[in-house]
Scaffold this motif. Structure first.
Motif, PDB file in Angstrom:
ATOM      1  N   THR A 231       0.843  -1.187   0.000  1.00  0.00           N
ATOM      2  CA  THR A 231       0.000   0.000   0.000  1.00  0.00           C
ATOM      3  C   THR A 231       0.885   1.246   0.000  1.00  0.00           C
ATOM      4  OG1 THR A 231      -0.071   0.081   2.421  1.00  0.00           O
ATOM      5  CG2 THR A 231      -1.770  -1.229   1.300  1.00  0.00           C
ATOM      6  N   PRO A 232       0.335   2.399  -0.419  1.00  0.00           N
ATOM      7  CA  PRO A 232       1.140   3.628  -0.400  1.00  0.00           C
ATOM      8  C   PRO A 232       1.670   3.982   0.985  1.00  0.00           C
ATOM      9  CG  PRO A 232      -0.839   3.923  -1.734  1.00  0.00           C
ATOM     10  CD  PRO A 232      -0.976   2.600  -1.055  1.00  0.00           C
ATOM     11  N   ALA A 233       0.940   3.580   2.032  1.00  0.00           N
ATOM     12  CA  ALA A 233       1.361   3.917   3.396  1.00  0.00           C
ATOM     13  C   ALA A 233       2.278   2.871   4.001  1.00  0.00           C
ATOM     14  CB  ALA A 233       0.128   4.087   4.281  1.00  0.00           C
ATOM     15  N   ALA A 234       2.630   1.825   3.256  1.00  0.00           N
ATOM     16  CA  ALA A 234       3.410   0.727   3.835  1.00  0.00           C
ATOM     17  C   ALA A 234       4.786   1.192   4.299  1.00  0.00           C
ATOM     18  CB  ALA A 234       3.558  -0.394   2.810  1.00  0.00           C
ATOM     19  N   HIS A 235       5.406   2.115   3.562  1.00  0.00           N
ATOM     20  CA  HIS A 235       6.765   2.545   3.897  1.00  0.00           C
ATOM     21  C   HIS A 235       6.802   3.439   5.135  1.00  0.00           C
ATOM     22  CE1 HIS A 235       8.798   0.819   0.389  1.00  0.00           C
ATOM     23  NE2 HIS A 235       7.712   1.142  -0.301  1.00  0.00           N
ATOM     24  N   THR A 236       5.661   3.921   5.545  1.00  0.00           N
ATOM     25  CA  THR A 236       5.623   4.726   6.772  1.00  0.00           C
ATOM     26  C   THR A 236       5.000   3.952   7.929  1.00  0.00           C
ATOM     27  OG1 THR A 236       3.485   5.678   6.124  1.00  0.00           O
ATOM     28  CG2 THR A 236       5.493   6.860   5.463  1.00  0.00           C
ATOM     29  N   THR A 237       4.664   2.703   7.685  1.00  0.00           N
ATOM     30  CA  THR A 237       4.048   1.864   8.715  1.00  0.00           C
ATOM     31  C   THR A 237       5.121   1.049   9.424  1.00  0.00           C
ATOM     32  OG1 THR A 237       2.008   1.686   7.423  1.00  0.00           O
ATOM     33  CG2 THR A 237       2.351   0.059   9.166  1.00  0.00           C
ATOM     34  N   ASP A 238       5.093   1.064  10.731  1.00  0.00           N
ATOM     35  CA  ASP A 238       6.016   0.248  11.513  1.00  0.00           C
ATOM     36  C   ASP A 238       5.443  -1.162  11.594  1.00  0.00           C
ATOM     37  OD1 ASP A 238       7.879  -0.851  13.146  1.00  0.00           O
ATOM     38  OD2 ASP A 238       7.474   0.427  14.883  1.00  0.00           O
ATOM     39  N   LEU A 239       6.013  -2.063  10.817  1.00  0.00           N
ATOM     40  CA  LEU A 239       5.485  -3.422  10.780  1.00  0.00           C
ATOM     41  C   LEU A 239       5.706  -4.168  12.086  1.00  0.00           C
ATOM     42  CD1 LEU A 239       6.462  -4.534   7.169  1.00  0.00           C
ATOM     43  CD2 LEU A 239       4.429  -3.329   7.979  1.00  0.00           C
ATOM     44  N   ARG A 240       6.598  -3.651  12.919  1.00  0.00           N
ATOM     45  CA  ARG A 240       6.793  -4.295  14.217  1.00  0.00           C
ATOM     46  C   ARG A 240       5.532  -4.232  15.063  1.00  0.00           C
ATOM     47  NH1 ARG A 240      12.299  -1.174  15.558  1.00  0.00           N
ATOM     48  NH2 ARG A 240      10.959   0.456  14.701  1.00  0.00           N
ATOM     49  N   ALA A 241       4.726  -3.189  14.857  1.00  0.00           N
ATOM     50  CA  ALA A 241       3.466  -3.092  15.597  1.00  0.00           C
ATOM     51  C   ALA A 241       2.494  -4.181  15.150  1.00  0.00           C
ATOM     52  CB  ALA A 241       2.852  -1.716  15.393  1.00  0.00           C
ATOM     53  N   LEU A 242       2.482  -4.489  13.847  1.00  0.00           N
ATOM     54  CA  LEU A 242       1.621  -5.562  13.357  1.00  0.00           C
ATOM     55  C   LEU A 242       2.101  -6.910  13.877  1.00  0.00           C
ATOM     56  CD1 LEU A 242       1.162  -4.396   9.652  1.00  0.00           C
ATOM     57  CD2 LEU A 242      -0.365  -4.000  11.600  1.00  0.00           C
ATOM     58  N   ALA A 243       3.418  -7.102  13.930  1.00  0.00           N
ATOM     59  CA  ALA A 243       3.954  -8.342  14.489  1.00  0.00           C
ATOM     60  C   ALA A 243       3.649  -8.437  15.982  1.00  0.00           C
ATOM     61  CB  ALA A 243       5.453  -8.428  14.244  1.00  0.00           C
ATOM     62  N   ALA A 244       3.709  -7.307  16.674  1.00  0.00           N
ATOM     63  CA  ALA A 244       3.390  -7.303  18.103  1.00  0.00           C
ATOM     64  C   ALA A 244       1.932  -7.677  18.342  1.00  0.00           C
ATOM     65  CB  ALA A 244       3.691  -5.937  18.702  1.00  0.00           C
ATOM     66  N   ALA A 245       1.044  -7.271  17.425  1.00  0.00           N
ATOM     67  CA  ALA A 245      -0.362  -7.651  17.562  1.00  0.00           C
ATOM     68  C   ALA A 245      -0.522  -9.166  17.432  1.00  0.00           C
ATOM     69  CB  ALA A 245      -1.202  -6.934  16.503  1.00  0.00           C
ATOM     70  N   ALA A 246       0.259  -9.787  16.547  1.00  0.00           N
ATOM     71  CA  ALA A 246       0.227 -11.248  16.430  1.00  0.00           C
ATOM     72  C   ALA A 246       0.715 -11.894  17.719  1.00  0.00           C
ATOM     73  CB  ALA A 246       1.083 -11.699  15.245  1.00  0.00           C
TER      74      ALA A 246
END
Length: 411
Positions: A231-246
């Motif tokens: 997505t256009p916002a992917a490069h500004t998204t901290d994916l560590r937060a998504l991993a932390a949700a998992a």
């Protein structure tokens, strides 16, 4: 067509380990897994459909499942950074493929497990109707032959491999004669049922790999190997937060498990409802299976953030990675840090063992419901079912001992 993409010319390099968990690391991980998927597909086709049950084709199928699960798991965990429509279309198709390819292997592993348990429960002395020493290669055929001849005293059968060792002469009646004959017939019954299920699963897998549905999946994975739809916002998204949700979902699921009960040896909790007429799987096993799936997603997320490196060693709880890595010493003083990380693979292996034992017990119970079987056969299957439910209980105990208390959900 998918065949045009079977031999990728590039093997995308992984992002730098610990590179911050950005979109570039996720894209590199997905490209690498897509490349592995295409390579495994090429190897499977080179093995040929006639050799579908051969070792090369089986290994290629395992590699297909391994990469498909990792792609599907990453699409689920990091769906906020990927094109939503594309991810929701591809993810269930990968799950369908992985499940279809897994059934044949699961049937074979279940049969091997149950026959090995029958030999173990019958004692090491070589009971009547059984080979004196069952091996992984010939024990199954010998056991099936033993089931056919168990009702005829003094019958001897040549081993399936053409060797010189036949069946032992029947033991005296005092040496558990009823259980011996029943165990032999139970083994033959299980062999017939699970071999039929494995043959059907093999045919289904071959049909799936030749279907237009699979070709559509392969085409999408081939595109993924070169172009990840972020997505256009992917490069500004901290994916560590998504991993932390998992991780949080995993921690919540583990917290709901009866770990206090599981930590008590010989608690017999897994045997509850063992005589229920309901043929459905044990409802108490479902939360444990869910934790196994969530632990797999957690590990895949950590792999993606680390640039493709395994989160806790080369083993992962899906059973397709190398099982050679034994538990590392727990150096953490309180179950945290390096010691906790080293214990996650042990927890994954315990959940694998739990799943295998649960499914084996269900197979034994299903065989025991076969109409018009002899009482001795039904008794042997009942003993086998109870043995596998005890294995379920033992796996829960090992998980409770292995689970790193502060490794997940520490905030």
């Amino acid at each position: 067509m998918a065949q045009q993409h079977l031999d990728p010319t590039e093997n995308p390099t992984a992002a730098e380990p610990g590179g911050g968990g950005g979109a570039d690391a996720l894209a590199a991980y997905l490209r690498a897994q897509a490349t592995e998927f295409l390579r495994a597909l090429r190897l499977h086709r080179e093995a040929g459909p006639a050799a579908g049950a051969g070792e090369e084709a089986a290994e290629a199928a395992r590699a297909l499942r391994r990469s498909a699960r990792r792609i599907s798991g990453s699409l689920h965990t990091f769906r906020g950074a990927l094109d939503e429509t594309w991810a929701e279309e591809l993810r269930p198709e990968l799950a369908w493929l992985s499940g279809t390819l897994a059934r044949e292997h699961a049937c074979q592993a279940r049969l091997d497990r149950l026959l090995a348990a029958l030999h173990r429960l019958s004692g090491p002395a070589g009971p009547a109707g059984f080979p004196a020493a069952a091996t992984a290669g010939g024990g199954r055929a010998d056991l099936a032959a033993a089931g056919r001849s168990a009702a005829v005293p003094g019958t001897r059968t040549a081993p399936a491999g053409g060797g010189a060792v036949g069946l032992q002469a029947p033991a005296p009646a005092a040496d558990r004669g009823s259980l011996t004959v029943g165990a032999a017939k139970a083994g033959a019954l299980l062999d017939r049922q699970l071999t039929l299920a494995r043959t059907r699963a093999h045919s289904t897998a071959l049909q799936a790999l030749g279907s237009s549905r699979f070709h559509a999946v392969a085409d999408k994975v081939a595109v993924l190997a070169s172009d990840v739809p972020l997505t256009p916002a992917a490069h500004t998204t901290d994916l560590r937060a998504l991993a932390a949700a998992a991780e949080e979902r995993l921690a919540d699921a583990v917290a709901a498990l009866p770990l206090v009960t599981a930590g008590s040896p010989y608690n017999a909790e897994a045997l509850i409802h063992g005589l229920s007429p309901d043929p459905a799987p044990h409802p108490q096993d479902a939360p444990w299976h869910q934790v196994r799936l969530l632990l797999r997603l957690h590990r895949y997320a950590q792999e993606a953030l680390r640039g493709g490196l395994p989160a806790d060693g080369p083993y992962s709880p899906d059973g397709t990675d190398s099982p050679d890595a034994l538990d590392a010493p727990d150096t953490g003083a309180d179950g945290a840090g390096a010691g906790a990380g080293a214990r996650l693979p042990a927890a994954g292996r315990a959940l694998d063992r739990h799943r295998d034992a649960s499914e084996a017990a269900a197979a034994a119970a299903s065989a025991a419901r076969t109409p018009r079987i002899a009482p001795a056969t039904a008794y042997a299957l009942g003993v086998l079912h109870a043995d596998q439910r005890h294995e379920v209980e033992a796996a829960r105990f090992v998980f409770q001992q292995s689970w790193p208390v502060r490794a997940v959900g520490t905030g």
